[in-house]
Design a protein around this motif. Structure first.
Motif, PDB file in Angstrom:
ATOM      1  N   SER A 107     -16.252  47.105  16.471  1.00  0.00           N
ATOM      2  CA  SER A 107     -14.804  47.118  16.250  1.00  0.00           C
ATOM      3  C   SER A 107     -14.030  47.338  17.549  1.00  0.00           C
ATOM      4  O   SER A 107     -12.980  46.729  17.764  1.00  0.00           O
ATOM      5  CB  SER A 107     -14.433  48.190  15.223  1.00  0.00           C
ATOM      6  N   LEU A 108     -14.545  48.200  18.418  1.00  0.00           N
ATOM      7  CA  LEU A 108     -13.883  48.423  19.706  1.00  0.00           C
ATOM      8  C   LEU A 108     -13.951  47.163  20.576  1.00  0.00           C
ATOM      9  O   LEU A 108     -12.978  46.806  21.250  1.00  0.00           O
ATOM     10  CB  LEU A 108     -14.504  49.622  20.428  1.00  0.00           C
ATOM     11  N   ASN A 109     -15.077  46.492  20.542  1.00  0.00           N
ATOM     12  CA  ASN A 109     -15.203  45.213  21.259  1.00  0.00           C
ATOM     13  C   ASN A 109     -14.133  44.237  20.763  1.00  0.00           C
ATOM     14  O   ASN A 109     -13.448  43.567  21.549  1.00  0.00           O
ATOM     15  CB  ASN A 109     -16.603  44.638  21.056  1.00  0.00           C
ATOM     16  N   HIS A 110     -13.958  44.161  19.446  1.00  0.00           N
ATOM     17  CA  HIS A 110     -12.954  43.299  18.820  1.00  0.00           C
ATOM     18  C   HIS A 110     -11.545  43.666  19.292  1.00  0.00           C
ATOM     19  O   HIS A 110     -10.727  42.788  19.617  1.00  0.00           O
ATOM     20  CB  HIS A 110     -13.076  43.440  17.297  1.00  0.00           C
ATOM     21  N   ILE A 111     -11.263  44.973  19.357  1.00  0.00           N
ATOM     22  CA  ILE A 111      -9.931  45.441  19.753  1.00  0.00           C
ATOM     23  C   ILE A 111      -9.629  45.101  21.217  1.00  0.00           C
ATOM     24  O   ILE A 111      -8.524  44.660  21.551  1.00  0.00           O
ATOM     25  CB  ILE A 111      -9.812  46.959  19.495  1.00  0.00           C
ATOM     26  N   TYR A 112     -10.623  45.275  22.087  1.00  0.00           N
ATOM     27  CA  TYR A 112     -10.393  44.981  23.506  1.00  0.00           C
ATOM     28  C   TYR A 112     -10.440  43.480  23.805  1.00  0.00           C
ATOM     29  O   TYR A 112      -9.795  43.016  24.747  1.00  0.00           O
ATOM     30  CB  TYR A 112     -11.381  45.758  24.384  1.00  0.00           C
ATOM     31  N   THR A 113     -11.151  42.723  22.990  1.00  0.00           N
ATOM     32  CA  THR A 113     -11.248  41.269  23.201  1.00  0.00           C
ATOM     33  C   THR A 113     -10.038  40.531  22.634  1.00  0.00           C
ATOM     34  O   THR A 113      -9.516  39.605  23.251  1.00  0.00           O
ATOM     35  CB  THR A 113     -12.536  40.723  22.548  1.00  0.00           C
ATOM     36  N   HIS A 114      -9.573  40.964  21.454  1.00  0.00           N
ATOM     37  CA  HIS A 114      -8.552  40.194  20.730  1.00  0.00           C
ATOM     38  C   HIS A 114      -7.201  40.892  20.579  1.00  0.00           C
ATOM     39  O   HIS A 114      -6.227  40.259  20.170  1.00  0.00           O
ATOM     40  CB  HIS A 114      -9.080  39.818  19.340  1.00  0.00           C
ATOM     41  N   HIS A 115      -7.132  42.195  20.869  1.00  0.00           N
ATOM     42  CA  HIS A 115      -5.882  42.938  20.615  1.00  0.00           C
ATOM     43  C   HIS A 115      -5.394  43.746  21.821  1.00  0.00           C
ATOM     44  O   HIS A 115      -4.598  44.669  21.661  1.00  0.00           O
ATOM     45  CB  HIS A 115      -6.055  43.859  19.407  1.00  0.00           C
ATOM     46  N   GLN A 116      -5.896  43.437  22.998  1.00  0.00           N
ATOM     47  CA  GLN A 116      -5.420  44.059  24.251  1.00  0.00           C
ATOM     48  C   GLN A 116      -5.695  45.563  24.342  1.00  0.00           C
ATOM     49  O   GLN A 116      -5.037  46.273  25.104  1.00  0.00           O
ATOM     50  CB  GLN A 116      -3.920  43.795  24.459  1.00  0.00           C
ATOM     51  N   GLY A 117      -6.641  46.067  23.548  1.00  0.00           N
ATOM     52  CA  GLY A 117      -7.085  47.453  23.699  1.00  0.00           C
ATOM     53  C   GLY A 117      -6.395  48.457  22.797  1.00  0.00           C
ATOM     54  O   GLY A 117      -5.435  48.146  22.085  1.00  0.00           O
ATOM     55  N   LEU A 118      -6.896  49.687  22.827  1.00  0.00           N
ATOM     56  CA  LEU A 118      -6.404  50.757  21.952  1.00  0.00           C
ATOM     57  C   LEU A 118      -4.952  51.125  22.233  1.00  0.00           C
ATOM     58  O   LEU A 118      -4.197  51.439  21.311  1.00  0.00           O
ATOM     59  CB  LEU A 118      -7.292  51.998  22.107  1.00  0.00           C
ATOM     60  N   GLU A 119      -4.552  51.091  23.492  1.00  0.00           N
ATOM     61  CA  GLU A 119      -3.165  51.460  23.830  1.00  0.00           C
ATOM     62  C   GLU A 119      -2.178  50.545  23.115  1.00  0.00           C
ATOM     63  O   GLU A 119      -1.160  51.008  22.580  1.00  0.00           O
ATOM     64  CB  GLU A 119      -2.947  51.393  25.345  1.00  0.00           C
ATOM     65  N   LYS A 120      -2.490  49.267  23.092  1.00  0.00           N
ATOM     66  CA  LYS A 120      -1.600  48.289  22.449  1.00  0.00           C
ATOM     67  C   LYS A 120      -1.641  48.423  20.923  1.00  0.00           C
ATOM     68  O   LYS A 120      -0.605  48.405  20.253  1.00  0.00           O
ATOM     69  CB  LYS A 120      -2.035  46.873  22.862  1.00  0.00           C
ATOM     70  N   HIS A 136      -2.210  53.549  10.744  1.00  0.00           N
ATOM     71  CA  HIS A 136      -2.571  52.634   9.649  1.00  0.00           C
ATOM     72  C   HIS A 136      -2.915  51.262  10.218  1.00  0.00           C
ATOM     73  O   HIS A 136      -3.902  50.628   9.796  1.00  0.00           O
ATOM     74  CB  HIS A 136      -1.408  52.523   8.656  1.00  0.00           C
ATOM     75  N   HIS A 137      -2.134  50.794  11.181  1.00  0.00           N
ATOM     76  CA  HIS A 137      -2.384  49.498  11.834  1.00  0.00           C
ATOM     77  C   HIS A 137      -3.749  49.500  12.540  1.00  0.00           C
ATOM     78  O   HIS A 137      -4.503  48.529  12.462  1.00  0.00           O
ATOM     79  CB  HIS A 137      -1.270  49.198  12.829  1.00  0.00           C
ATOM     80  N   LEU A 138      -4.054  50.605  13.225  1.00  0.00           N
ATOM     81  CA  LEU A 138      -5.370  50.728  13.875  1.00  0.00           C
ATOM     82  C   LEU A 138      -6.487  50.513  12.850  1.00  0.00           C
ATOM     83  O   LEU A 138      -7.443  49.785  13.101  1.00  0.00           O
ATOM     84  CB  LEU A 138      -5.521  52.107  14.519  1.00  0.00           C
ATOM     85  N   LYS A 139      -6.366  51.158  11.692  1.00  0.00           N
ATOM     86  CA  LYS A 139      -7.419  51.038  10.677  1.00  0.00           C
ATOM     87  C   LYS A 139      -7.559  49.592  10.215  1.00  0.00           C
ATOM     88  O   LYS A 139      -8.677  49.088  10.042  1.00  0.00           O
ATOM     89  CB  LYS A 139      -7.124  51.961   9.485  1.00  0.00           C
ATOM     90  N   GLN A 140      -6.447  48.909  10.022  1.00  0.00           N
ATOM     91  CA  GLN A 140      -6.486  47.506   9.602  1.00  0.00           C
ATOM     92  C   GLN A 140      -7.219  46.639  10.629  1.00  0.00           C
ATOM     93  O   GLN A 140      -8.103  45.850  10.287  1.00  0.00           O
ATOM     94  CB  GLN A 140      -5.058  46.972   9.406  1.00  0.00           C
ATOM     95  N   VAL A 141      -6.836  46.804  11.892  1.00  0.00           N
ATOM     96  CA  VAL A 141      -7.422  46.012  12.973  1.00  0.00           C
ATOM     97  C   VAL A 141      -8.903  46.361  13.157  1.00  0.00           C
ATOM     98  O   VAL A 141      -9.746  45.484  13.379  1.00  0.00           O
ATOM     99  CB  VAL A 141      -6.643  46.245  14.294  1.00  0.00           C
ATOM    100  N   PHE A 142      -9.212  47.643  13.030  1.00  0.00           N
ATOM    101  CA  PHE A 142     -10.579  48.134  13.236  1.00  0.00           C
ATOM    102  C   PHE A 142     -11.558  47.471  12.276  1.00  0.00           C
ATOM    103  O   PHE A 142     -12.705  47.185  12.637  1.00  0.00           O
ATOM    104  CB  PHE A 142     -10.597  49.659  13.033  1.00  0.00           C
ATOM    105  N   PHE A 143     -11.088  47.227  11.052  1.00  0.00           N
ATOM    106  CA  PHE A 143     -11.988  46.681  10.031  1.00  0.00           C
ATOM    107  C   PHE A 143     -11.685  45.219   9.690  1.00  0.00           C
ATOM    108  O   PHE A 143     -12.001  44.750   8.606  1.00  0.00           O
ATOM    109  CB  PHE A 143     -11.976  47.582   8.789  1.00  0.00           C
ATOM    110  N   GLU A 144     -11.072  44.511  10.642  1.00  0.00           N
ATOM    111  CA  GLU A 144     -10.920  43.054  10.507  1.00  0.00           C
ATOM    112  C   GLU A 144     -12.274  42.358  10.609  1.00  0.00           C
ATOM    113  O   GLU A 144     -12.459  41.268  10.079  1.00  0.00           O
ATOM    114  CB  GLU A 144     -10.007  42.507  11.621  1.00  0.00           C
TER     115      GLU A 144
END
Length: 254
Positions: A107-120, A136-144
């Motif tokens: 999930s972290l790989n997904h966030i840094y590859t497709h969503h510009q990282g945790l800060e964003k 709540h948005h983090l949880k949605q993105v985390f489990f995409e």
């Protein structure tokens, strides 16, 4: 206690506990092992995720986790091969096990590859004054990505009234710049004024004794009540009082 007296009392406790000495016994020491922004973020996020239970055990298992990543957490998240994940097979901290850790890596790989990282991903919308919808948005993105249902419990959701203690602690670490070398303040796009205290048994009990909190449960509604009262004491840096509430509860048995 009058508001002015309460503020003076709590400000003194912040000064006492918001010092580099605090790091020695706190899980925040793990991200302090790193200098690269993404390493600090990922080490901090994973450490905060397992921050429940005995603090000595939390720190021990967080160090173990970093060892499994060859002490390069961002590089491991972004460049691991399937075979590398086998080294994680025996990891466990309470109910967080190897299945969960592998899912977090994916999930972290997904966030840094497709969503510009945790800060964003955790950035607060301009219309909001706290991190309720951002978490709540983090949880949605985390489990995409494909995931096992069991891992969902390790990311809290304030829209389900969770106080999201561990994520709020992580946010304090990343967003708040205390100029004391404890909190990092590396997320310049975020505002410390939006932060909430990591509400747990200790901080909750102290807040109730000081009449900063009346609600009995430690949930998001309680957190909102505490936010309101702490922002009256310091609207720009309300979460600095986490040091006071935590220190009074854990170190002084207030």
């Amino acid at each position: 206690m009058k508001k002015s007296e309460l503020k003076e009392f709590l400000d003194e406790k912040v000064t006492l506990y918001n010092t580099p000495n605090f790091i020695e016994s706190d899980p925040i020491q793990i991200p302090h092992l790193f200098t690269k922004k993404e390493d600090i973020e990922i080490a901090g996020f994973l450490t905060a995720t397992i921050s429940w239970g005995n603090r000595t055990m939390i720190i021990k298992n967080a160090i173990k986790m970093m060892d499994l990543f060859d002490n390069s957490p961002f590089d491991f998240v972004m460049n691991h091969q399937e075979n590398d994940l086998k080294s994680l097979d025996n990891f466990v901290h309470r109910t967080f096990n190897a299945i969960d850790l592998k899912q977090f890596i994916t999930s972290l790989n997904h966030i840094y590859t497709h969503h510009q990282g945790l800060e964003k991903v955790l950035l607060v919308d301009e219309k909001q004054t706290d991190y309720k919808h951002a978490i709540h948005h983090l949880k949605q993105v985390f489990f995409e990505v494909d995931h096992q249902q069991r891992t969902q419990k390790h990311i809290s959701d304030p829209l389900k009234n969770s106080a999201a203690k561990r994520i709020n602690m992580f946010l304090r670490w990343m967003v708040r710049n205390d100029n004391k070398g404890v909190d990092f303040g590396i997320w310049k796009t975020h505002k410390p004024s939006n932060l909430s205290c990591p509400l747990d048994v200790h901080s909750g009990n102290v807040a109730r004794k000081l009449k900063l909190l009346l609600r009995k449960q430690n949930d998001w509604k309680a957190l909102s009540e505490l936010d309101t009262n702490l922002r009256k004491l310091d609207k720009n840096d309300p979460v600095k009082y986490d040091f006071a509430l935590f220190g009074l509860g854990v170190f002084e048995k207030f």
